[in-house]
Design an enzyme around this catalytic site. Structure first.
Site, short mmCIF file in Angstrom:
data_model
loop_
_atom_site.label_atom_id
_atom_site.label_comp_id
_atom_site.label_asym_id
_atom_site.label_seq_id
_atom_site.Cartn_x
_atom_site.Cartn_y
_atom_site.Cartn_z
N GLY A 1 54.56 42.00 37.74
CA GLY A 1 53.61 42.33 36.35
C GLY A 1 53.27 43.73 36.16
O GLY A 1 53.72 44.43 35.48
N HIS B 1 48.19 34.49 39.13
CA HIS B 1 47.72 35.37 38.29
C HIS B 1 47.05 36.69 38.77
O HIS B 1 46.41 37.36 37.65
CB HIS B 1 46.57 34.42 37.29
#
Ligand SMILES: Cc1cc2nc3c(=O)[nH]c(=O)nc-3n(C[C@H](O)[C@H](O)[C@H](O)COP(=O)(O)O)c2cc1C
Length: 338
Positions: free
Chosen positions: A285, A231
């Site tokens: 991302g 993440h």
């Protein structure tokens, strides 16, 4: 340069992308793209579609899956879910994605326990937004953003909402008082993943796998692909680096599913390193998110172009002509100029 599509049985490589190297990049779910640019998720999705790469919509996005489907009926669209304790709520969302024909469901299995973000306490950012002096001053200091993003939302129907949430959870981002925030599903088990598998008719992808054992279990529960992700350090700050754990995971699944690497791709050379360590694909991302923040679709496209160009240049430096030639040998000192 030609890039050979090595394994015909790997479904992600079937379609020919516009730029040959972008077939190894996916655009990642990042919940706040719609705050950075008006309908930022749609901008990002358009850039991904133009580059021929799949786009993953975060469930917390401010642009609805229906809007994206309407704008990009033929693009490759994946929906990302953080399962909720209110399981009916989770299923309501993925039913919509299923009925719209979305290609894949990505279930993120970390982040259930929240995280400490002092910077958000300092800068007054919260979702839903709670009015405070600090954030107000910050906004006033960014008039271009207020004009370019917020004004457009207000002119086109009002403050944005989490447009993919079921109606009962869908309140304006400034409507803090009324909102009952759905709780993430802390007690989720692999049995729940199995239920998602039974429900979802197309590709099921598990995001945030960080060990060979979990990767094996994910495959045993029907995952078509796993995303090796920490993440970006936004869940557990001490989580293992994905590039380090990748070979263990590739070995553990031994070709039974696609392995996608996420977290920390900043350069095209990072993509090459991930492929060399066994990844089938990588996810981007922040790079495309920041591109979107600068210039919407054109900015995201520029980020993809930069990464793809750097990847090609890396090919030149390490003397490989196609992806099938990339392997652990690229880390040999002579390739690194040592
Ligand atoms: C602002 C922001 C929002 C994010 N929102 C989500 C999300 O809604 N769902 C999710 O699975 N991951 C989310 N992520 C994590 C990214 O998908 C990705 O795993 C992480 O950023 C690491 O990739 P990167 O190093 O290329 O940024 C978010 C990341 C950022 C920076």
């Amino acid at each position: 340069m030609t890039v050979v599509t090595t394994t015909p049985e790997t479904p992600y490589r079937e379609r020919k992308p516009r730029h040959p190297v972008t077939q190894f990049i996916l655009s990642q779910p990042t919940g706040s793209a719609g705050l950075m640019w008006y309908q930022g998720e749609l901008e990002l999705a358009k850039a991904a579609a133009t580059a021929g790469i799949p786009f993953i919509l975060a469930m917390g996005a401010l642009t609805s899956m229906e809007t994206i489907t309407k704008a990009l009926p033929d693009a490759r669209k994946w929906f990302q879910l953080y399962p909720w304790e209110d399981q009916d709520g989770s299923y309501e969302m993925i039913t919509r994605a299923r009925d719209l024909g979305w290609e894949a469901l990505v279930i993120t299995i970390d982040s259930g326990l929240g995280r400490t973000r002092e910077y958000n306490e300092r800068n007054g950012y919260a979702f839903p937004f709670k009015p405070n002096v600090r954030a107000a001053v910050d906004m006033m200091m960014h008039p271009a953003w207020l004009w370019r993003v917020m004004r457009k939302y207000v002119m086109n129907g009002g403050m944005p909402t989490n447009a993919n949430y079921p109606e009962r959870y869908r309140f304006s981002i400034i409507d803090g008082k009324k909102r009952v925030a759905p709780k993430r599903f802390e007690a989720m088990t692999w049995e729940h993943i199995k239920k998602f598998r039974d429900f979802w008719p197309r590709k099921l992808i598990i995001k945030s796998v960080l060990s060979g054992e979990d990767a094996r279990i994910a495959v045993d529960h029907g995952a078509d692909a796993i995303i090796v992700s920490n993440h970006g350090g936004r869940a557990l700050d001490s989580a293992v680096a994905t590039i380090d754990i990748l070979p263990e995971i590739v070995e553990a699944v031994s070709g039974r599913c696609a392995v996608i690497l996420d977290s920390g791709i900043r350069r095209g050379s990072d993509i090459v390193k991930a492929l060399a360590r066994g990844a089938d694909l990588v996810l981007i991302g922040r790079a495309t998110l920041y591109g979107t923040a600068c210039a919407g679709q054109a900015g995201a496209a520029k980020a993809i172009e930069i990464l793809a160009g750097e990847m090609e240049r890396t090919f030149g430096y390490i003397s490989v002509r196609r992806v099938s030639e990339i392997g652990p040998h690229i880390f040999a000192p002579r390739n690194l100029g040592m």
